[in-house]
Motif scaffolding. Structure first.
Motif, PDB file in Angstrom:
ATOM      1  N   TRP A  91      27.782  44.146  55.222  1.00 20.71           N
ATOM      2  CA  TRP A  91      27.896  42.965  56.064  1.00 20.71           C
ATOM      3  C   TRP A  91      28.790  43.266  57.267  1.00 20.71           C
ATOM      4  CZ3 TRP A  91      32.995  41.974  56.424  1.00 20.71           C
ATOM      5  CH2 TRP A  91      33.798  42.260  55.327  1.00 20.71           C
ATOM      6  N   HIS A  92      28.580  42.515  58.319  1.00 18.64           N
ATOM      7  CA  HIS A  92      29.414  42.586  59.516  1.00 18.64           C
ATOM      8  C   HIS A  92      30.030  41.212  59.739  1.00 18.64           C
ATOM      9  CE1 HIS A  92      26.887  46.074  61.411  1.00 18.64           C
ATOM     10  NE2 HIS A  92      27.536  46.446  60.321  1.00 18.64           N
ATOM     11  N   LEU A  93      31.254  41.191  60.217  1.00 15.64           N
ATOM     12  CA  LEU A  93      31.922  39.947  60.596  1.00 15.64           C
ATOM     13  C   LEU A  93      32.317  40.063  62.054  1.00 15.64           C
ATOM     14  CD1 LEU A  93      33.208  37.188  59.871  1.00 15.64           C
ATOM     15  CD2 LEU A  93      35.293  38.463  59.284  1.00 15.64           C
ATOM     16  N   GLY A  94      31.844  39.121  62.859  1.00 17.24           N
ATOM     17  CA  GLY A  94      32.166  39.148  64.279  1.00 17.24           C
ATOM     18  C   GLY A  94      31.652  37.906  64.958  1.00 17.24           C
TER      19      GLY A  94
ATOM     20  N   GLY B   8      27.681  39.274  68.747  1.00 18.11           N
ATOM     21  CA  GLY B   8      28.599  40.264  69.298  1.00 18.11           C
ATOM     22  C   GLY B   8      28.869  41.419  68.350  1.00 18.11           C
ATOM     23  N   GLU B   9      29.748  42.286  68.765  1.00 16.41           N
ATOM     24  CA  GLU B   9      30.101  43.460  67.981  1.00 16.41           C
ATOM     25  C   GLU B   9      30.950  43.077  66.770  1.00 16.41           C
ATOM     26  OE1 GLU B   9      32.501  47.634  68.696  1.00 16.41           O
ATOM     27  OE2 GLU B   9      31.544  46.635  70.385  1.00 16.41           O
ATOM     28  N   ALA B  10      30.721  43.766  65.662  1.00 21.34           N
ATOM     29  CA  ALA B  10      31.461  43.496  64.426  1.00 21.34           C
ATOM     30  C   ALA B  10      32.932  43.858  64.594  1.00 21.34           C
ATOM     31  CB  ALA B  10      30.854  44.279  63.267  1.00 21.34           C
ATOM     32  N   LEU B  11      33.796  42.965  64.140  1.00 20.82           N
ATOM     33  CA  LEU B  11      35.232  43.233  64.110  1.00 20.82           C
ATOM     34  C   LEU B  11      35.656  43.736  62.741  1.00 20.82           C
ATOM     35  CD1 LEU B  11      36.404  40.023  65.986  1.00 20.82           C
ATOM     36  CD2 LEU B  11      35.981  42.298  66.937  1.00 20.82           C
TER      37      LEU B  11
END
Length: 126
Positions: free
Chosen positions: A88-91, A95-98
């Protein structure tokens, strides 16, 4: 247990991420009831909780720490038997994943998540 298909695994993960993305507590609780068993457990480097309500509290705390950010799938969902894994990605939306993580979940007979083991691959400030 009935055979779970690739489509089923993806749907289970999408339900799971929908809970993480719902900021209204009442709506999130309803989504959590559909996604997690009452006895669900969640363990990652920052939390270890048991019970759907405790999982919901962790989700609320993460939302408070990262307001306005959303969880998205970071690649294909993979599963076998009653196990599913995914990145998973969080952002910010679009936008770009943080932050990036990898979760492994065990699925109950009714298709809800009963156990999550989470790993943090990239975190803000790391």
């Amino acid at each position: 247990m009935a055979t779970i298909t690739a489509t089923d695994y993806t749907a289970i993960v999408e339900r799971y991420l929908a809970v993480w993305n719902e900021t209204d507590p009442a709506k999130r609780q309803k989504l959590a009831e559909a996604a997690f068993t009452p006895e669900a457990t969640y363990t990652d480097p920052l939390a270890a909780v048991a019970g759907r309500d405790a999982v919901d509290m962790v989700i609320g705390a993460v939302q408070g720490q990262f307001p306005g950010l959303v969880f998205t799938l970071g690649g294909p969902v993979d599963g076998h038997h009653d196990i599913v894994r995914f990145t998973w990605h969080l952002g910010p939306e679009g936008g770009e994943a943080l932050a990036i993580g990898f979760d492994v979940a065990r699925i109950a007979e009714d298709g809800r998540v009963e156990t999550v083991l989470g790993f943090l691959d990239m975190v803000p400030g790391a």
